[in-house]
Design an enzyme around this catalytic site. Sequence first.
Site, PDB file in Angstrom:
ATOM      1  N   GLU A 118      13.274  -6.840  -1.859  1.00 35.54           N
ATOM      2  CA  GLU A 118      13.180  -7.928  -2.829  1.00 35.54           C
ATOM      3  C   GLU A 118      12.603  -7.474  -4.154  1.00 35.54           C
ATOM      4  OE1 GLU A 118      11.020 -11.254  -1.166  1.00 35.54           O
ATOM      5  OE2 GLU A 118      11.718 -10.709   0.826  1.00 35.54           O
ATOM      6  N   CYS A 146       8.497  -7.496 -10.594  1.00 35.76           N
ATOM      7  CA  CYS A 146       7.753  -7.039  -9.422  1.00 35.76           C
ATOM      8  C   CYS A 146       8.755  -6.398  -8.466  1.00 35.76           C
ATOM      9  CB  CYS A 146       7.092  -8.260  -8.775  1.00 35.76           C
ATOM     10  SG  CYS A 146       6.313  -7.913  -7.206  1.00 35.76           S
ATOM     11  N   CYS A 177       6.378  -2.794   5.719  1.00 38.24           N
ATOM     12  CA  CYS A 177       5.063  -2.292   5.314  1.00 38.24           C
ATOM     13  C   CYS A 177       4.204  -2.132   6.560  1.00 38.24           C
ATOM     14  CB  CYS A 177       4.402  -3.288   4.355  1.00 38.24           C
ATOM     15  SG  CYS A 177       2.793  -2.739   3.745  1.00 38.24           S
ATOM     16  N   CYS A 234      -1.728  -6.464   6.562  1.00 39.45           N
ATOM     17  CA  CYS A 234      -2.638  -7.497   6.057  1.00 39.45           C
ATOM     18  C   CYS A 234      -2.214  -8.824   6.684  1.00 39.45           C
ATOM     19  CB  CYS A 234      -2.570  -7.584   4.534  1.00 39.45           C
ATOM     20  SG  CYS A 234      -2.990  -6.021   3.739  1.00 39.45           S
ATOM     21  N   CYS A 272      -0.077 -11.588   4.749  1.00 40.39           N
ATOM     22  CA  CYS A 272       1.085 -11.155   3.967  1.00 40.39           C
ATOM     23  C   CYS A 272       2.361 -11.156   4.794  1.00 40.39           C
ATOM     24  CB  CYS A 272       0.834  -9.763   3.395  1.00 40.39           C
ATOM     25  SG  CYS A 272       2.196  -9.143   2.394  1.00 40.39           S
ATOM     26  N   CYS A 304       5.453 -12.513  -1.250  1.00 48.71           N
ATOM     27  CA  CYS A 304       5.971 -11.205  -0.841  1.00 48.71           C
ATOM     28  C   CYS A 304       6.664 -11.272   0.505  1.00 48.71           C
ATOM     29  CB  CYS A 304       4.836 -10.200  -0.721  1.00 48.71           C
ATOM     30  SG  CYS A 304       3.994  -9.978  -2.249  1.00 48.71           S
TER      31      CYS A 304
HETATM   32  N1  SAH Z   1       0.605  -3.045  -0.804  1.00 55.09           N
HETATM   33  C1  SAH Z   1       0.204  -3.279  -2.153  1.00 55.09           C
HETATM   34  C2  SAH Z   1       1.245  -3.957  -2.999  1.00 55.09           C
HETATM   35  C3  SAH Z   1       2.021  -5.116  -2.399  1.00 55.09           C
HETATM   36  S1  SAH Z   1       1.217  -6.661  -2.190  1.00 55.09           S
HETATM   37  C4  SAH Z   1      -1.092  -4.041  -2.185  1.00 55.09           C
HETATM   38  O1  SAH Z   1      -1.583  -4.410  -1.135  1.00 55.09           O
HETATM   39  O2  SAH Z   1      -1.649  -4.215  -3.263  1.00 55.09           O
HETATM   40  C5  SAH Z   1       0.994  -7.289  -3.800  1.00 55.09           C
HETATM   41  C6  SAH Z   1      -0.087  -8.376  -3.866  1.00 55.09           C
HETATM   42  O3  SAH Z   1       0.390  -9.630  -3.367  1.00 55.09           O
HETATM   43  C7  SAH Z   1      -1.292  -8.002  -3.044  1.00 55.09           C
HETATM   44  O4  SAH Z   1      -2.477  -8.271  -3.731  1.00 55.09           O
HETATM   45  C8  SAH Z   1      -1.097  -8.905  -1.842  1.00 55.09           C
HETATM   46  O5  SAH Z   1      -2.273  -9.035  -1.156  1.00 55.09           O
HETATM   47  C9  SAH Z   1      -0.557 -10.171  -2.481  1.00 55.09           C
HETATM   48  N2  SAH Z   1       0.039 -11.142  -1.552  1.00 55.09           N
HETATM   49  C10 SAH Z   1       0.635 -10.912  -0.375  1.00 55.09           C
HETATM   50  N3  SAH Z   1       1.027 -12.058   0.213  1.00 55.09           N
HETATM   51  C11 SAH Z   1       0.662 -13.059  -0.614  1.00 55.09           C
HETATM   52  C12 SAH Z   1       0.786 -14.490  -0.577  1.00 55.09           C
HETATM   53  N4  SAH Z   1       1.369 -15.119   0.449  1.00 55.09           N
HETATM   54  N5  SAH Z   1       0.292 -15.194  -1.618  1.00 55.09           N
HETATM   55  C13 SAH Z   1      -0.289 -14.580  -2.667  1.00 55.09           C
HETATM   56  N6  SAH Z   1      -0.423 -13.240  -2.770  1.00 55.09           N
HETATM   57  C14 SAH Z   1       0.041 -12.494  -1.751  1.00 55.09           C
END
Ligand code: SAH
Length: 340
Positions: free
Chosen positions: A89, A102, A109, A113, A116, A330
């Site tokens: 995406e 983005c 991944c 987390c 996510c 994401c």
């Molecule tokens: N792996 C990297 C980059 C990808 S995530 C990282 O962790 O920074 C990019 C950002 O989006 C991260 O800060 C992540 O925690 C956030 N993110 C993931 N899911 C989300 C959601 N449902 N709502 C808001 N931010 C989210």
Amino acid sequence: MKNIYGFTLSKLEIYFQEKGEKKYKATQIFEWLYKKRIQSFDEMKNISKFTILDLKENFKLENLTLLQKQEDIDVCKFLFELSDGNKIEAVLMKHDYGNSLCISSQVGCNMGCSFCESGRLKKVRNLEPSEMVLQILQVEKELGIRVTHLVLMGIGEPFDNYDNVMEFISIINEPKGIALGARHITISTCGIVPKILEFMNHGKQVNLAISLHAPNNTIRDSIMKINHIYKIEEVIDAVRKYIEKTNRRVTFEYILLRDINDSEADAIELSKLLSGLNCYVNLIPYNETSHIEYRKSKKETILKFYDTLKKNCINVTIRKEFGSKVSAACGQLRANYEEE
Ligand code: SAH
């Protein structure tokens, strides 16, 4: 055969030099690919027939397949299929300062987390530099715009694909190509300490963002697996070194999850953790997804958290919310597509 979009200018120069040819051919090709945006080698008018044949024999010039495009006023989300059938995406956000794209850096991944969506699909593979370059080219073509800012905040952990990401940055930063300024590029990481330290020595003025999301190890351990490996103080320590070395301000991303990390005590603890660092905190209202049970913090909680950081002299902003209508969290678009 490698995709030509994955070659840095210097690698292409070496290619020609090794054949006993002039290296300026590489510059000409870069201009055809990135300034004139041709779609086939045959369109490269000032390149000899002989060289075009050679290019066709040795390189692919291949696009991604656009599977879906969801458009709103200020945001557009793309689902692309790669040549092996995997899906990634990219999201274009229209800010007042420009068009920010983005992009994804991996298929799936492994960081795990808990909040996510991307990590629900484990890492299948790293993206090639060409697959990252093409996300930019194809979004620009599709929308008829230029991308002015790039963030590596889509699917994947960029520092888990370090070499390809750095190669990609050198391709798009090249003045004879897309010429995206390093200061307009941001890499976001969940906190892979050795790579933060490696990144501080690479010499480009690319921005660094850290997904912190917690003020201490107890909370961070409970939502981010990476914290079992690199503790919060190790991350902060690496960031401190990075700032000393590069003199650049670092962004901390902090998703506000209701009753998990959004109390006033959390804000105070976060202020103490970051005090004295040349940084700012970007508070992110959680984008709720249908698969994960976390809730977004209440508006007044978000504002209170913001005020507490301010009062404690921490630079802070609240991220503008984009795209909840177009499933821009994401990994959401891919997950929904797979379910249909
Ligand atoms: N792996 C990297 C980059 C990808 S995530 C990282 O962790 O920074 C990019 C950002 O989006 C991260 O800060 C992540 O925690 C956030 N993110 C993931 N899911 C989300 C959601 N449902 N709502 C808001 N931010 C989210």
